[in-house]
Each structure stands twice: as structure tokens, then as C-alpha cells.
Design a protein around this motif. Structure first.
Motif: not given
Length: 302
Positions: A93, A96-97, A100, A177, A181-182, A185-186, A189
Motif C-alpha cells: 500500500a 501505491w500511495s 498515486e 489490478h 490496485r483495482s 480504487e485507483l 484515489r
């Protein structure tokens, strides 16, 4: 020991998942071609071709993509389809943060993702974050098939790889995914981060509750969406008499940049996406010479 050679031709499948490409290479987008190129770089090229006819004949009965796992059922010569799985560790996570926030920091890339396209710099962005988007070694892929063939990948796994590449063509978010990350969700965000950066209210996502259902705070769910498109541009003019607004009616509500921004990328990004040239014009040797030339002629490192 099983006598695999005695199993014969695969059983015909009605309604199987058939590759859209009837001949030649499979994969239209840069990300699906890059995915197959990476697999071939693991010396899987000849093994992959064993499954191409299976993919085109519709022998893959089921294909599902989840974070960290692709599962499939492939019909072979036995009555029961073989169960296939390809595992790849999803990104944590925190990574991904970081990605993003990098994407949300530039509206151009957010817009391309919202339009269903993967910017070609995305691979470089993940690499800079220390987590390559595509696997860097065959050991990162945990390949399993219930067939008696000892080869890895067997033709059932290979057929799954080809159908997986076409699934990435159809929906690039399936690649993300698989990495954790689906699409929903992406994009949610990115919308939230963009709203946070601009101070605008967060645009509502798809409404999953009825207007009568209370939210966690006990108040009714607000289903009224803010103005968008032309309505948003004209919102500030609606209460102004036309005669007083003529001089600014055709002006853009938001100043546009001179050109879309680009992420900083290595000079050989395009070469890696296109893959090696044909042997007749130099093959991998030409690719390596071009890569050295690109690096020598490119901008100096900052």
C-alpha cells in the motif's frame, strides 16, 4: 510416470475464450507487447509459442485476475480442464500511495488514466519507485498447472499468458489490478488527491446506496452531482446579464498549459517498449547499439 505423449489432441471447447489475433503477434498496446517481451526475455519464447494455438482455438475456459493471482481453466485432452495459476507479488500500500501521488500531481496523466489509457511513462515511474511494473525475473512468477507435463510453462500456462496479454489490451487496469490496485480504487484515489491539491470538493463516485439509506454519520446520502463540462464552465455566468458577460463569454474558464507535461524518463524507454528488431536488420545487437547511442546523445543526467 505419466505418459504425456499418449493424451492426444485437446478436446474441442464450445464457448471458450478465444484470442482475437488469428495470426502473427499477439498484443496491440505497448503494455501487452511489453509483458510478452518480458516473458520471452526469460527464454520462454519457444515454450510460449506452444500455447498460442490453444489460445486461438478457444481452449481457455475461464480466466480471472485478482491482486497477486491470475487463475484459469484450460481444456486439454483429458475430460476435466486443467487448473492454472500465475502468482505475482502485489505492490504494498505504501508504494501505491507514492505512485498515486506522483500521478495525481500532473493532471495530464490523471486524465489519461481516467480515459482508460496507460501513459507510456508509467513503467518508468514504477521503476523509479523501486518496484518495476513488469516482473524482472522468471522466479517472480509462481506458475502452477495441474497437467502432467513437467515443462514450465506448459502449453496450458502459455495459452493463459497470451489470453492475459489480450486482457491487458482490453482493459489496461487489469495489469494494475494484478499488481494490487483495482480500477475503482485507483481512480477514486486519484480523484481524491486531485481534489485535495486544488481545494475542490471530491467528485462523487458511483452511488451504491439508495437515497433513503443513511451513511455512517446517519444522514441521507447526497446523490446530487456537482456541475460538470459546459455547465461547470457557465456556472459563474448564470446570474449575470448577458450584456455584461459578452466580453468574457468565450474565454476558457481555466488557463491551459502550452503542452502536456511529461514525466522524466530514460532515453531508451521507447526501445524497451518496441522490443528487439528482426534478425534481418540486426536483431538484439542493433538494439544494444541503439541503446548506447540514445544514452550518449540524450540529455545529461541531472
Amino acid at each position: 510416470m505419466s505418459d504425456f505423449a499418449d493424451y492426444g489432441r485437446p478436446r474441442r471447447v464450445d464457448g471458450g475464450l478465444r484470442a482475437r489475433s488469428a495470426r502473427g503477434a499477439i498484443g496491440r498496446s505497448w503494455w501487452s507487447r511489453r509483458f510478452l517481451e518480458v516473458l520471452e526475455s526469460f527464454a520462454l519464447g519457444t515454450r510460449l509459442t506452444r500455447g498460442r494455438s490453444y489460445a486461438r482455438a478457444g481452449q481457455v475456459v475461464r480466466l480471472a485476475i485478482a491482486p497477486g493471482l491470475v487463475s484459469a481453466a484450460v481444456q486439454g485432452s483429458r475430460p476435466q480442464p486443467y487448473e492454472v495459476s500465475i502468482a505475482l507479488t502485489p505492490f504494498p500500500a505504501r508504494l501505491w500511495s507514492r505512485v498515486e501521488r506522483e500521478l495525481a500531481g500532473q493532471a495530464f496523466f490523471s486524465a489519461r488514466l481516467l480515459a482508460g489509457d496507460l501513459p507510456d511513462e508509467l513503467e518508468e515511474l514504477f521503476a523509479a519507485a523501486g518496484a518495476p511494473l513488469f516482473p524482472t525475473g522468471v522466479t517472480e512468477l509462481k506458475q502452477r498447472c495441474s497437467c502432467p507435463d513437467f515443462a514450465v510453462p506448459c502449453k496450458h500456462l502459455a495459452a493463459t499468458f497470451y489470453l492475459l496479454a489480450e486482457a491487458f489490451d482490453e482493459d489496461p487496469f487489469e495489469l494494475l489490478h494484478w499488481r494490487g490496485r483495482s480500477r475503482a480504487e485507483l481512480l477514486d484515489r486519484l480523484r481524491a488527491l486531485r481534489a485535495e491539491a486544488t481545494g475542490a470538493p471530491v467528485p462523487p463516485g458511483p452511488v451504491t446506496a439508495s437515497p433513503a439509506d443513511p451513511d455512517v454519520a446517519g444522514s441521507p446520502v447526497d446523490t446530487v452531482a456537482p456541475p460538470a463540462g459546459a455547465a461547470r464552465a457557465l456556472a459563474g455566468l448564470s446570474a449575470t446579464p448577458l450584456a455584461e458577460a459578452v466580453d468574457r463569454f468565450w474565454l476558457p474558464p481555466v488557463p491551459l498549459p502550452d503542452r502536456p507535461p511529461r514525466l522524466a524518463t530514460g532515453p531508451d524507454l521507447l526501445l524497451r517498449q518496441l522490443g528487439p528488431p528482426a534478425p534481418a536488420i540486426g536483431g538484439p545487437g542493433l538494439l544494444e547499439r541503439l541503446r548506447r547511442a540514445y544514452r550518449a546523445l540524450g540529455p545529461p543526467d541531472r
